[in-house]
Design a protein around this motif. Structure first.
Motif, PDB file in Angstrom:
ATOM      1  N   LEU A   1      -2.816   1.440 -10.634  1.00 31.68           N
ATOM      2  CA  LEU A   1      -2.066   0.894 -10.021  1.00 31.68           C
ATOM      3  C   LEU A   1      -2.815  -0.246 -10.489  1.00 31.68           C
ATOM      4  O   LEU A   1      -2.126  -1.380 -11.382  1.00 31.68           O
TER       5      LEU A   1
ATOM      6  N   ASN B   1      -5.505   3.604   0.756  1.00 33.63           N
ATOM      7  CA  ASN B   1      -5.164   1.925   0.079  1.00 33.63           C
ATOM      8  C   ASN B   1      -3.561   2.709  -1.122  1.00 33.63           C
ATOM      9  O   ASN B   1      -3.108   1.750  -1.355  1.00 33.63           O
ATOM     10  N   LEU B   2      -3.396   3.854  -1.005  1.00 31.67           N
ATOM     11  CA  LEU B   2      -2.589   4.213  -1.834  1.00 31.67           C
ATOM     12  C   LEU B   2      -1.329   4.362  -1.627  1.00 31.67           C
ATOM     13  O   LEU B   2      -0.240   3.174  -1.902  1.00 31.67           O
TER      14      LEU B   2
ATOM     15  N   ALA C   1      -5.378  10.118  -4.852  1.00 27.43           N
ATOM     16  CA  ALA C   1      -5.087   9.283  -4.488  1.00 27.43           C
ATOM     17  C   ALA C   1      -5.982   8.320  -5.195  1.00 27.43           C
ATOM     18  O   ALA C   1      -5.678   7.090  -5.745  1.00 27.43           O
TER      19      ALA C   1
ATOM     20  N   ALA D   1      -4.679   4.968  -7.497  1.00 25.31           N
ATOM     21  CA  ALA D   1      -4.713   3.368  -7.195  1.00 25.31           C
ATOM     22  C   ALA D   1      -5.416   2.483  -7.573  1.00 25.31           C
ATOM     23  O   ALA D   1      -5.040   1.519  -8.179  1.00 25.31           O
TER      24      ALA D   1
ATOM     25  N   ARG E   1      -0.059   0.502  -2.222  1.00 22.29           N
ATOM     26  CA  ARG E   1      -0.262  -0.058  -3.139  1.00 22.29           C
ATOM     27  C   ARG E   1       1.314   1.023  -3.211  1.00 22.29           C
ATOM     28  O   ARG E   1       2.090  -0.057  -4.230  1.00 22.29           O
TER      29      ARG E   1
ATOM     30  N   LEU F   1      -6.115   8.144   1.097  1.00 22.88           N
ATOM     31  CA  LEU F   1      -4.499   7.730   1.327  1.00 22.88           C
ATOM     32  C   LEU F   1      -4.285   6.799   1.416  1.00 22.88           C
ATOM     33  O   LEU F   1      -3.095   5.895   1.087  1.00 22.88           O
TER      34      LEU F   1
END
Lengths: 354, 354
Positions: A80, B126-127, A73, A77, B130, B124
């Motif tokens: 991205l 934050n992911l 993760a 992130a 997004r 997790l």
């Protein structure tokens, strides 16, 4: 050139202690800034850099005490975040294996991916065959062998900045050094056997991963009872320069296809010769009889110890400066970046007529 | 409906031995075929399925004896295969956590992702923030707690096909059962303490991961000297039905936020009550006083053993058939798929006027 550097998030950039990939990226990034480029580094918060820093995690993963983390993760992130800013860069340089392939498939031509690990793994050929659009850089020619048909665009040997490594050409202190990670393929047990056969003291500076604890306790720890062997744990850059600079030689008795072996050039930066097993990248890094000796057994390694006097510590440092400075590495990458940008320009019909 | 099922590649589909996610996907896939759907399963070569099979690896990763494998490369190659065929499906159902997010970001609306693991991990939130475009399914309401703001589109409790589990309502053989994985959070040591306090025999059927070997040797193994405790290793589906059907109760003394706990419904399918600690999904799966007892300590668990006679093994199986059959699960997913397809049709202006 507007360059993004995207290292993994496992260690700080540069690492506080052990960590090859993030160290190389730290030194590459600073050297590119010195060459006049506009460089952005995506990294965790502890990063120390001369580039523009985009913080994508509060701290590096490995030494983060949080009880539950997700490597995947954290990296996805970050990727991205890079993707959102892709238009800001002429080239995006990934050091994250294959994790970026999905997200950057449509702009693969503006990326470059350096593979830092071993490649003789079952699932890799199929994957790299499926993503032929990503240009790959190997860190030694030897590293490529398991994947001869991947889209290799160059080999760039690692370099490091020399500020952190003291050159002590005349000041060896009568011990052999083992530096790195306690694991069967790195051979700390063989290093001990070599030191014993050569009748020299051995100092071991190494981290122990969770996965290697059993190996440490069962194989290495019993050997540490020998008063000629000293285990000093995991060390950082400052201690490393002294540790290597004081060594008669670095012992590098690997038993795996080492993709590069950063510690070999760290030793050379400190003026220390390297006695290394002939595996993986070793012949591309060590010049036999000049910067060290390349051997094939414990006995050959012990014999090489007796020939260390024939090597010049100053000459070793000179070879380091010529071949393995961070600037030398940055220049090699710079020319690969330029090729990529030019190819893309040609595709877009944008290249100026010369 | 044209449905793709994309499970992880760690275990066979269904697993030969331990493995929750791949087992659920196997049973869901067959049940969707029985409901009349056109289902394609992406999986490793050993898969046994009533759906169309696309083989994406010769065998599942965990029990593959190859010395060097890359989980990540295997999964990314599979995802690219799915991406290449995306037009063939109305809905693509992922069980691979977040690995598909990069590659499917532009067609997220035709996907559904069931999260099978615990979600209280640092990286997790934050992911998932997004990637709000991916619709997520939880396997219990409890599982969602650490990520209340993610894009949840439903909770679907697991179900399993009953063919593999013998119902033996009147045939308990006087032992308690522990089934699963040897790890601190699953509590095999607590199961032993509970059996001792209750004066009953305990049989332990469990796999031991590399990461849990130290825990096994240091904590569990010494307790196995007790002649009332029997360790029988890792077992497959055929043995599991007999093992659970013969048990007076399954002991499930977890100490973690269990997202679902498949073994609880496997026990119910075999007519065995469950004595479970009140963590994670347990209150959503076990009906206290009907299909088992929910407890908070070793003493409460031992007391519950003495009350097992008040439960009907036939009633337990009836509750299983009603709530946890594979068909019940497939119908719940079917309605989520239909919602996704309808939403997409509305977005595209394609929904027929009613």
């Amino acid at each position: 050139m507007r360059i993004a550097q995207v290292p993994p998030l496992y260690e700080a950039v540069p690492p506080r202690l052990y960590g090859g990939t993030e160290r190389v990226v730290a030194h590459l990034t600073d050297a590119l800034v010195e060459l006049g480029h506009d460089v952005t580094l995506f990294a965790s918060g502890e990063a120390q850099t001369r580039a523009r820093l985009v913080v994508v995690r509060d701290q590096a993963i490995r030494l983060d005490p949080a009880p539950l983390k997700s490597d995947l993760a954290a990296h996805l992130a970050m990727l991205l975040e890079v993707r959102d800013r892709a238009d800001d860069f002429d080239i995006i340089h990934f050091h994250t294996d294959m994790l970026q392939f999905g997200l950057f498939a449509d702009i693969a031509e503006k990326t470059l991916t350096t593979l830092h690990g071993r490649l003789d793994m079952k699932d890799l050929p199929n994957l790299y065959r499926r993503y032929p659009q990503f240009g790959l850089v190997s860190i030694s020619d030897s590293q490529r062998k398991p994947l001869p048909d991947a889209n290799w665009v160059g080999t760039v040997l690692h370099g490091v900045h020399t500020d952190s490594y003291v050159q002590r050409p005349d000041n060896a202190e009568g011990y052999l050094a083992f530096l790195g990670r306690i694991s069967p393929e790195k051979g700390p047990d063989r290093a001990i056997a070599i030191a014993r056969a050569a009748g020299r003291r051995l100092k071991i500076a190494a981290k122990i991963d969770q996965a290697d604890r059993a190996y440490f306790h069962e194989v290495v720890e019993p050997l540490l009872a020998d008063p000629m062997v000293e285990f000093i744990g995991e060390i950082g850059d400052r201690d490393k320069g002294r540790f290597l600079g004081g060594a008669d030689a670095l012992i590098f008795p690997i038993d795996w296809p080492e993709p590069f072996g950063l510690v070999m050039i760290e030793a050379m930066a400190a003026g220390a010769p390297v006695i290394a097993y002939d595996r993986g990248s070793v012949r591309e890094v060590i010049e036999d009889g000049l910067t060290g000796f390349i051997v094939n057994s414990e006995q050959e390694a012990a014999d090489a110890v007796s020939r260390l006097g024939s090597l010049s510590r100053r000459a070793i440092r000179d070879r380091f400066d010529l071949r393995f400075s961070a600037t030398a590495m940055a220049r090699r990458y710079q020319s690969l970046y330029a090729q990529r940008v030019e190819m893309r320009g040609a595709d877009l019909g944008l290249v100026r007529s010369a």
